[in-house]
Motif scaffolding. Structure first.
Motif, PDB file in Angstrom:
ATOM      1  N   VAL A 105     -32.564 -40.514  70.200  1.00 21.73           N
ATOM      2  CA  VAL A 105     -31.759 -39.315  69.971  1.00 21.73           C
ATOM      3  C   VAL A 105     -32.063 -38.245  71.012  1.00 21.73           C
ATOM      4  O   VAL A 105     -31.173 -37.498  71.434  1.00 21.73           O
ATOM      5  N   LEU A 150     -42.278 -30.138  73.165  1.00 17.75           N
ATOM      6  CA  LEU A 150     -42.771 -31.406  72.640  1.00 17.75           C
ATOM      7  C   LEU A 150     -42.140 -31.709  71.300  1.00 17.75           C
ATOM      8  O   LEU A 150     -41.977 -30.810  70.465  1.00 17.75           O
ATOM      9  N   ALA A 151     -41.816 -32.976  71.099  1.00 11.83           N
ATOM     10  CA  ALA A 151     -41.301 -33.429  69.796  1.00 11.83           C
ATOM     11  C   ALA A 151     -41.354 -34.944  69.762  1.00 11.83           C
ATOM     12  O   ALA A 151     -41.719 -35.589  70.750  1.00 11.83           O
ATOM     13  N   GLY A 152     -40.969 -35.487  68.615  1.00  7.96           N
ATOM     14  CA  GLY A 152     -40.948 -36.936  68.451  1.00  7.96           C
ATOM     15  C   GLY A 152     -42.077 -37.402  67.552  1.00  7.96           C
ATOM     16  O   GLY A 152     -42.015 -38.452  66.945  1.00  7.96           O
ATOM     17  N   GLU A 153     -43.126 -36.607  67.484  1.00  9.00           N
ATOM     18  CA  GLU A 153     -44.278 -36.898  66.635  1.00  9.00           C
ATOM     19  C   GLU A 153     -45.053 -35.591  66.524  1.00  9.00           C
ATOM     20  O   GLU A 153     -44.758 -34.615  67.240  1.00  9.00           O
ATOM     21  N   ASP A 176     -43.765 -26.678  70.381  1.00 13.63           N
ATOM     22  CA  ASP A 176     -43.636 -27.834  69.492  1.00 13.63           C
ATOM     23  C   ASP A 176     -42.356 -27.618  68.693  1.00 13.63           C
ATOM     24  O   ASP A 176     -42.131 -26.518  68.181  1.00 13.63           O
ATOM     25  N   HIS A 177     -41.503 -28.601  68.642  1.00 16.04           N
ATOM     26  CA  HIS A 177     -40.313 -28.445  67.789  1.00 16.04           C
ATOM     27  C   HIS A 177     -40.058 -29.737  67.034  1.00 16.04           C
ATOM     28  O   HIS A 177     -40.334 -30.830  67.509  1.00 16.04           O
ATOM     29  N   TRP A 188     -37.647 -32.264  64.809  1.00 19.22           N
ATOM     30  CA  TRP A 188     -36.300 -32.710  64.469  1.00 19.22           C
ATOM     31  C   TRP A 188     -36.275 -34.204  64.287  1.00 19.22           C
ATOM     32  O   TRP A 188     -37.310 -34.855  64.382  1.00 19.22           O
ATOM     33  N   GLU A 210     -31.431 -37.885  62.632  1.00 20.82           N
ATOM     34  CA  GLU A 210     -30.383 -37.448  61.720  1.00 20.82           C
ATOM     35  C   GLU A 210     -29.869 -36.048  62.044  1.00 20.82           C
ATOM     36  O   GLU A 210     -28.676 -35.771  61.898  1.00 20.82           O
ATOM     37  N   ASP A 255     -40.152 -36.039  55.622  1.00 17.37           N
ATOM     38  CA  ASP A 255     -41.410 -35.508  56.165  1.00 17.37           C
ATOM     39  C   ASP A 255     -42.060 -34.614  55.124  1.00 17.37           C
ATOM     40  O   ASP A 255     -41.378 -33.982  54.297  1.00 17.37           O
ATOM     41  N   VAL A 297     -45.425 -29.380  60.011  1.00 11.87           N
ATOM     42  CA  VAL A 297     -44.945 -30.718  59.636  1.00 11.87           C
ATOM     43  C   VAL A 297     -46.130 -31.675  59.751  1.00 11.87           C
ATOM     44  O   VAL A 297     -46.744 -31.786  60.814  1.00 11.87           O
ATOM     45  N   ASN A 349     -44.828 -43.780  63.441  1.00  8.08           N
ATOM     46  CA  ASN A 349     -44.424 -43.238  64.716  1.00  8.08           C
ATOM     47  C   ASN A 349     -45.377 -43.762  65.794  1.00  8.08           C
ATOM     48  O   ASN A 349     -46.535 -43.387  65.848  1.00  8.08           O
TER      49      ASN A 349
HETATM   50  P1  AMP Z   1     -36.793 -39.652  65.327  1.00  9.94           P
HETATM   51  O1  AMP Z   1     -35.716 -39.773  64.328  1.00  9.94           O
HETATM   52  O2  AMP Z   1     -37.065 -40.905  66.061  1.00  9.94           O
HETATM   53  O3  AMP Z   1     -36.576 -38.481  66.234  1.00  9.94           O
HETATM   54  O4  AMP Z   1     -38.134 -39.356  64.527  1.00  9.94           O
HETATM   55  C1  AMP Z   1     -38.159 -38.287  63.645  1.00  9.94           C
HETATM   56  C2  AMP Z   1     -39.500 -38.172  63.021  1.00  9.94           C
HETATM   57  O5  AMP Z   1     -40.488 -37.916  64.020  1.00  9.94           O
HETATM   58  C3  AMP Z   1     -39.588 -37.002  62.090  1.00  9.94           C
HETATM   59  O6  AMP Z   1     -39.085 -37.289  60.806  1.00  9.94           O
HETATM   60  C4  AMP Z   1     -41.074 -36.720  62.099  1.00  9.94           C
HETATM   61  O7  AMP Z   1     -41.764 -37.586  61.239  1.00  9.94           O
HETATM   62  C5  AMP Z   1     -41.468 -37.016  63.517  1.00  9.94           C
HETATM   63  N1  AMP Z   1     -41.441 -35.788  64.332  1.00  9.94           N
HETATM   64  C6  AMP Z   1     -40.549 -35.442  65.251  1.00  9.94           C
HETATM   65  N2  AMP Z   1     -40.873 -34.265  65.821  1.00  9.94           N
HETATM   66  C7  AMP Z   1     -41.998 -33.835  65.218  1.00  9.94           C
HETATM   67  C8  AMP Z   1     -42.827 -32.680  65.341  1.00  9.94           C
HETATM   68  N3  AMP Z   1     -42.573 -31.735  66.237  1.00  9.94           N
HETATM   69  N4  AMP Z   1     -43.901 -32.568  64.517  1.00  9.94           N
HETATM   70  C9  AMP Z   1     -44.171 -33.527  63.604  1.00  9.94           C
HETATM   71  N5  AMP Z   1     -43.447 -34.643  63.457  1.00  9.94           N
HETATM   72  C10 AMP Z   1     -42.366 -34.809  64.255  1.00  9.94           C
END
Ligand code: AMP
Ligand code: COA
Length: 635
Positions: free
Chosen positions: A293, A371-374, A394-395, A397, A400, A486, A498, A507
């Protein structure tokens, strides 16, 4: 060109207006787009209760992302920079050139019988043709479905069937750090496995490896394109699907997140200004892949809709050729904002702990890191702060939502950051922390992160072909809310933290994977009676999957042989990206009396965290056995 002026001008004003008067707020954001027919209905609910943004508006996302900039006099600006350390290739493509390539590719698709609403699978590496293919589908109103190039043939087959795609666009190979991966054999295997017949497979031939074309079904991209006439953009309704993007769910079957045209275009343009503070002409780099995404939103659509220059990078943070790769790209192209997963920076830090390669690069134009994704772990945050002395944002999303639910809104002026927090909810997202009964918890208390309906523009409009899964998986759990999956908390200042998933999604290196899917693969081994896959902490990749398997009675198999066979099966059926490195044979799996496997306890045990034993556990002694075995697994 649309104005880049933000109204209301501050984050608190915007946040509160988006909650109080969502229609006025989003109508104003939508007015900045050059619609084919501007919407008169801003938000409506259909008979089934589904919300829809801008229902009667008509637009073409690809036209807005490319042609509109040419018409506005930005044709000579670079739209896309391609940088490929793995092939030593570099290219700059202007908006004018991109417009021509997209129209021509759309003509090629039209010649293959692709029309509005038809689904097209794109299984391609990070080359400009992947972006052209996405935009060409959008230009025709066809629905693209990009599948990450690291997925195995089986995963591709599942997506062909679910999307009922008639056409696949692919390339002859992907290029990894240490090897060339021929795609055509994978695509052929997927087409053979899928029940749905694929009419055409168009292959972009790369010099690193040519694909064999066998039948009338197979076409060479270069030849088919040369024979095509450019196709005009087809205006579509705002609610028509732009793309399907499959993501891991809690079951073995991944789900096709559907994104619409209108809400998506509005959200992309808004988020580029508010979250990333990017203006037309700025260089933006999301170091991800078009298969995820992040790639859809911030390699392709967001930067292009905003008139920025986007970077398409076919390489890794390390080993292509070294841990200075990111800084070389930032310096060479004057990147203003870089967006990457924390795991990428952990990989860089491991190889260049003092960030010497970054300090040696000219990063004067790099203003912010996103940064995002985890979860952004505090050590990585601290390392970035120490060495970059720039805002580290840090953001949070998800596939979805398509854009940040919570971030530090740079476009309104940065707010004071707190380590470990994704800062504030973005305008349009009303975040609530609920307990398992759906009741709000106090500030500081952890619970399920839920989002009050309706979601703002840009979020999923459904799950492809499965409206029930959308309702049951997201909307019915906490009525009136979207459940994010989450867990986390809001502190007394309204900052969102989060903490991790509440379900069986893990992840791995910023890639969202379903343990259920891996369990299905392990369960197919003839020696396995039952199994569980859990995520165990990993310093580099965040989490790694570990399989726990119980053997069928009377089966004797060498544990290393079994583990190797299971690893090979996961690579074959899901792909190397799952990073499934081994399985452990256990005597029993802890279960409740009703037979539910207690995965959370096993995960906590493996991570060395404290856990409480539920009163419903069937045989508590099983936990002692398992603890001993997991201890061995850790070593
Ligand atoms: P994806 O749909 O592949 O983008 O993964 C989404 C999931 O990644 C979220 O539901 C979180 O569990 C995790 N995630 C994404 N960004 C963050 C963040 N900034 N902090 C903590 N977890 C995150
Ligand atoms: N096509 C085919 N195979 C792929 C692939 C692709 N597009 N991407 C990854 N793989 C394979 C790799 O070759 C590797 O195979 P191997 O087990 O045979 O070596 C496996 O999948 C795991 O790859 P990867 O996660 O990239 O591991 P790595 O050890 O090579 O690199 C990192 C580690 C941290 C550098 C890397 O994971 C990374 O860059 N992560 C950032 C991910 C990211 O940007 N996510 C964005 C989501 S927003």
């Amino acid at each position: 060109m649309p104005s880049t002026h933000l109204h209301p001008p501050t984050y608190p004003q915007a946040y509160s207006q988006a909650l109080r008067e969502p229609e006025i707020f989003w109508a104003e954001q939508a007015a900045g787009l050059a619609w084919h027919t501007p919407p008169t209905t801003i938000l409506q609910q259909d008979a089934d209760g589904n919300y829809q943004w801008f229902a009667d508006g008509r637009l073409n996302t690809a036209w807005l992302a490319v042609d509109a900039h040419v018409l506005a006099g930005r044709g000579e600006q670079t739209a896309l920079i391609y940088d490929s350390p793995v092939t030593h290739g570099k290219a700059r493509i202007s908006y004018r050139e991109l417009a021509g390539r997209v129209a021509q590719c759309a003509g090629m698709l039209r010649d293959l019988g692709v029309n509005k609403g038809d689904r097209v699978i794109i299984y391609m590496p990070m080359i400009p043709e992947a972006v052209v293919a996405m935009l060409a589908c959008a230009r025709l109103g066809a629905v693209h479905c990009v599948v990450f190039g690291g997925f195995a043939a089986h995963e591709l087959a599942v997506r062909i069937d679910d999307a009922q795609a008639d056409v696949i666009l692919t390339a002859s190979c992907g290029v990894e750090v240490d090897r060339i991966i021929p795609y055509k054999p994978l695509v052929d295997a997927a087409i053979n496995e899928a029940a749905h017949p694929v009419r055409h497979c168009v292959v972009y031939q790369r010099p690193q490896c040519r694909a064999e074309l066998y039948s009338d079904r197979d076409l060479e991209w270069q030849r088919a394109l040369a024979n095509a006439e450019p196709a005009e953009a087809v205006p579509v309704l705002a609610g028509d699907p732009l793309y399907i993007l499959y993501t891991s769910g809690t079951t073995g079957k991944s789900k096709g997140v559907v994104r619409d045209h209108g809400g998506h275009a509005v959200a992309m343009r808004y988020s580029m200004r508010v979250v990333y503070d990017m203006q037309p002409g700025d260089v933006f780099w999301a170091a991800s892949d078009v298969g995820w995404v992040v790639g859809h939103s911030y390699i392709v659509y967001g930067p292009l809709l905003a008139g920025c220059t986007t970077v398409l990078y076919e390489g890794k943070p390390v080993r292509t050729p070294d841990a200075g790769a990111f800084w070389r790209v930032c310096a060479e192209y004057g990147v203003k904002a870089l967006f990457a997963a924390p795991t990428a920076f952990r990989a860089i830090r491991k190889e260049d702990p003092q960030a010497a390669l970054a300090h040696a690069a000219d990063l004067s134009r790099l203003e912010r890191l996103y940064l995002a994704g985890e979860r952004l772990d505090p050590p990585t945050w601290a390392w970035l702060e120490e060495h970059f002395k720039r805002p580290i944002i840090d953001h949070w999303w998800q596939t979805e939502t398509g854009w940040a639910i919570a971030a530090n809104p740079a476009g309104y002026g940065l707010q004071a950051a707190k380590m470990g927090s994704a800062t504030y909810p973005m305008p349009g997202f009303e975040v609530a922390i609920l307990d398992d009964e759906g009741l709000p918890v106090a500030a500081g208390a952890q619970g399920n992160i839920a989002l009050k309906m309706p979601l703002p523009p840009g979020c999923l409009t459904g799950i492809w072909g499965n409206p029930a899964r959308f309702r049951e998986g997201y909307l019915n759990v906490f009525p009136g809310y979207y459940q994010s999956g989450d867990a986390g908390y809001l502190d007394s200042d309204g900052y969102l933290f989060v903490m991790g998933r509440t379900d069986d999604i893990i992840n791995v290196a910023g890639h969202r994977l379903s343990t259920g899917e891996m369990e299905e693969v392990l369960g197919a081994h003839s020696a396995v009676a039952e199994c569980a896959v859990i995520g165990i902490p990993d310093e580099l990749k965040g989490e790694l999957p570990l399989g726990l398997v119980v053997l069928k009675n009377e089966v004797a198999i060498d544990p290393d042989t079994l583990s190797a066979e299971l690893v090979a099966m996961v690579r074959r059926d899901i792909g190397a990206l799952a990073c499934f490195k081994g399985a452990l044979i256990v005597k029993r799996l802890p279960k409740t009396r009703s037979g539910k496997i207690l995965r959370r306890i096993m995960r906590q045990m493996a991570a060395g965290e404290s856990f409480s034993v539920p009163s419903t556990i069937d045989d508590p002694a099983c936990l002692d056995e398992l603890a001993a075995q997991l201890g061995r697994a850790d070593r």
